[in-house]
Design a protein around this motif. Structure first.
Motif, PDB file in Angstrom:
ATOM      1  N   PHE A 142      24.107  47.912  59.644  1.00 40.46           N
ATOM      2  CA  PHE A 142      23.413  48.555  58.535  1.00 40.46           C
ATOM      3  C   PHE A 142      22.220  49.377  59.003  1.00 40.46           C
ATOM      4  O   PHE A 142      21.351  48.882  59.724  1.00 40.46           O
ATOM      5  CB  PHE A 142      22.903  47.496  57.550  1.00 40.46           C
ATOM      6  N   ASP A 143      22.186  50.628  58.564  1.00 40.31           N
ATOM      7  CA  ASP A 143      20.949  51.407  58.655  1.00 40.31           C
ATOM      8  C   ASP A 143      19.923  50.741  57.742  1.00 40.31           C
ATOM      9  O   ASP A 143      20.281  50.032  56.789  1.00 40.31           O
ATOM     10  CB  ASP A 143      21.221  52.845  58.217  1.00 40.31           C
ATOM     11  N   VAL A 144      18.643  50.965  58.004  1.00 37.98           N
ATOM     12  CA  VAL A 144      17.597  50.267  57.255  1.00 37.98           C
ATOM     13  C   VAL A 144      16.937  51.162  56.207  1.00 37.98           C
ATOM     14  O   VAL A 144      17.006  50.899  55.006  1.00 37.98           O
ATOM     15  CB  VAL A 144      16.541  49.681  58.225  1.00 37.98           C
ATOM     16  N   ASN A 145      16.260  52.221  56.636  1.00 41.93           N
ATOM     17  CA  ASN A 145      15.502  53.062  55.708  1.00 41.93           C
ATOM     18  C   ASN A 145      16.434  53.841  54.786  1.00 41.93           C
ATOM     19  O   ASN A 145      17.321  54.548  55.241  1.00 41.93           O
ATOM     20  CB  ASN A 145      14.607  54.032  56.486  1.00 41.93           C
ATOM     21  N   GLU A 146      16.251  53.698  53.514  1.00 40.32           N
ATOM     22  CA  GLU A 146      17.036  54.272  52.425  1.00 40.32           C
ATOM     23  C   GLU A 146      18.349  53.538  52.186  1.00 40.32           C
ATOM     24  O   GLU A 146      18.792  53.432  51.058  1.00 40.32           O
ATOM     25  CB  GLU A 146      17.305  55.772  52.628  1.00 40.32           C
ATOM     26  N   ARG A 192      29.880  39.581  60.143  1.00 39.35           N
ATOM     27  CA  ARG A 192      28.624  39.514  60.883  1.00 39.35           C
ATOM     28  C   ARG A 192      27.803  40.740  60.514  1.00 39.35           C
ATOM     29  O   ARG A 192      28.294  41.880  60.596  1.00 39.35           O
ATOM     30  CB  ARG A 192      28.870  39.460  62.393  1.00 39.35           C
ATOM     31  N   LEU A 193      26.540  40.529  60.146  1.00 43.29           N
ATOM     32  CA  LEU A 193      25.697  41.602  59.633  1.00 43.29           C
ATOM     33  C   LEU A 193      24.514  41.836  60.571  1.00 43.29           C
ATOM     34  O   LEU A 193      23.743  40.908  60.841  1.00 43.29           O
ATOM     35  CB  LEU A 193      25.156  41.248  58.244  1.00 43.29           C
ATOM     36  N   VAL A 194      24.383  43.063  61.052  1.00 41.88           N
ATOM     37  CA  VAL A 194      23.250  43.417  61.894  1.00 41.88           C
ATOM     38  C   VAL A 194      22.657  44.723  61.384  1.00 41.88           C
ATOM     39  O   VAL A 194      23.304  45.483  60.659  1.00 41.88           O
ATOM     40  CB  VAL A 194      23.651  43.560  63.380  1.00 41.88           C
ATOM     41  N   ALA A 195      21.410  44.974  61.753  1.00 42.00           N
ATOM     42  CA  ALA A 195      20.733  46.223  61.374  1.00 42.00           C
ATOM     43  C   ALA A 195      20.526  47.078  62.610  1.00 42.00           C
ATOM     44  O   ALA A 195      20.276  46.560  63.701  1.00 42.00           O
ATOM     45  CB  ALA A 195      19.393  45.925  60.714  1.00 42.00           C
ATOM     46  N   LEU A 196      20.615  48.388  62.426  1.00 35.20           N
ATOM     47  CA  LEU A 196      20.317  49.358  63.486  1.00 35.20           C
ATOM     48  C   LEU A 196      19.502  50.478  62.864  1.00 35.20           C
ATOM     49  O   LEU A 196      19.968  51.169  61.961  1.00 35.20           O
ATOM     50  CB  LEU A 196      21.599  49.920  64.100  1.00 35.20           C
ATOM     51  N   THR A 197      18.283  50.661  63.364  1.00 37.38           N
ATOM     52  CA  THR A 197      17.376  51.644  62.779  1.00 37.38           C
ATOM     53  C   THR A 197      16.721  52.493  63.853  1.00 37.38           C
ATOM     54  O   THR A 197      16.615  52.080  65.014  1.00 37.38           O
ATOM     55  CB  THR A 197      16.287  50.921  61.958  1.00 37.38           C
ATOM     56  N   ASN A 198      16.270  53.673  63.447  1.00 32.73           N
ATOM     57  CA  ASN A 198      15.494  54.518  64.356  1.00 32.73           C
ATOM     58  C   ASN A 198      14.047  54.043  64.478  1.00 32.73           C
ATOM     59  O   ASN A 198      13.343  54.451  65.400  1.00 32.73           O
ATOM     60  CB  ASN A 198      15.513  55.970  63.879  1.00 32.73           C
ATOM     61  N   SER A 199      13.584  53.206  63.549  1.00 38.87           N
ATOM     62  CA  SER A 199      12.232  52.654  63.661  1.00 38.87           C
ATOM     63  C   SER A 199      12.130  51.782  64.902  1.00 38.87           C
ATOM     64  O   SER A 199      13.121  51.171  65.327  1.00 38.87           O
ATOM     65  CB  SER A 199      11.903  51.813  62.422  1.00 38.87           C
ATOM     66  N   VAL A 200      10.939  51.710  65.483  1.00 39.38           N
ATOM     67  CA  VAL A 200      10.771  50.834  66.642  1.00 39.38           C
ATOM     68  C   VAL A 200      10.980  49.392  66.200  1.00 39.38           C
ATOM     69  O   VAL A 200      10.849  49.050  65.013  1.00 39.38           O
ATOM     70  CB  VAL A 200       9.384  51.015  67.296  1.00 39.38           C
ATOM     71  N   LEU A 201      11.305  48.520  67.156  1.00 34.83           N
ATOM     72  CA  LEU A 201      11.733  47.169  66.811  1.00 34.83           C
ATOM     73  C   LEU A 201      10.651  46.391  66.061  1.00 34.83           C
ATOM     74  O   LEU A 201      10.952  45.644  65.125  1.00 34.83           O
ATOM     75  CB  LEU A 201      12.150  46.418  68.074  1.00 34.83           C
TER      76      LEU A 201
END
Length: 218
Positions: free
Chosen positions: A5-9, A111-120
């Protein structure tokens, strides 16, 4: 199935920062226009630095985009406004459909994980503050490979760390879906605020109005 999952928006609602963006740009708050202009400028910056082989942290791009847009309007975004923007991004609420859908998907065995461009550090603060951390098995940041999405490296990093051959990237952004597909992932496009996937590339495997719709399909 591994769902990324992308995070922002996608998970979190950026509308919470509408007031500070509108204030910096000298526009009346209450609408999404200023925030969408700021977000689009930030993404354009991210795409540009990635295309030319450079890396700039996403938070730096966020502040620069706010200052650039304010300058175009003959204004100056203050340090306080940039700080409040960063603080707001770290404390965004989830969209109403998110937590119920994530629970359903977990119960179905995904299995659910997040991947974002924001720093960790920011990403972890976001999912913890929004109450979503317990629903995610892992959180990953493009900063870990020093390449912003939609470059292939962040998606491939997730596959490698998860020991997976494939996954479904879930995002509300056409560029994110296109990047995931180019890296060999399937994709689910979440059509928030009337958005549509790219018409010039192969359509994503799933197009849904919200995450509840995705849970229905999976």
């Amino acid at each position: 199935m591994l769902l990324v999952f992308d995070v922002n928006e996608t998970l979190l609602d950026l509308a919470a920062i509408d007031p500070v963006v509108a204030e910096a740009l000298g526009e009346q708050s209450g609408g999404s226009g200023p925030r969408r202009a700021w977000f689009d400028r930030m993404i354009r910056s991210a795409l540009t630095v990635t295309a030319v082989g450079q890396y700039v942290p996403f938070g730096t791009l966020a502040g620069a985009a706010l200052r650039d847009l304010a300058a175009e309007r003959g204004r100056e975004a203050t340090d306080d406004q940039v700080r409040r923007l960063a603080d707001g991004i770290s404390a965004l609420p989830p969209h109403p459909d998110v937590a119920p859908a994530l629970r359903r998907l977990r119960e179905a065995g995904h299995r659910l994980v997040a991947l974002t461009n924001s720093v960790l550090e920011v990403a972890e603060a976001q999912v913890a503050g929004s109450g979503l951390r317990e629903l995610l098995d892992a959180v990953y940041s493009a900063d870990e490979v020093r390449r912003l999405k939609p470059a292939p490296e962040p998606y491939r990093m997730v596959l490698e760390r998860e020991g997976a051959d494939t996954a479904v990237l879930v995002a509300a952004h056409d560029w994110d879906v296109a990047g995931a597909a180019a890296a060999g992932l399937d994709a689910a496009f979440v059509a928030r605020e009337g958005r549509r996937p790219f018409g010039a590339t192969a359509p994503p495997a799933y197009v849904v109005g919200d995450l509840g719709g995705l849970a229905d399909l999976l």
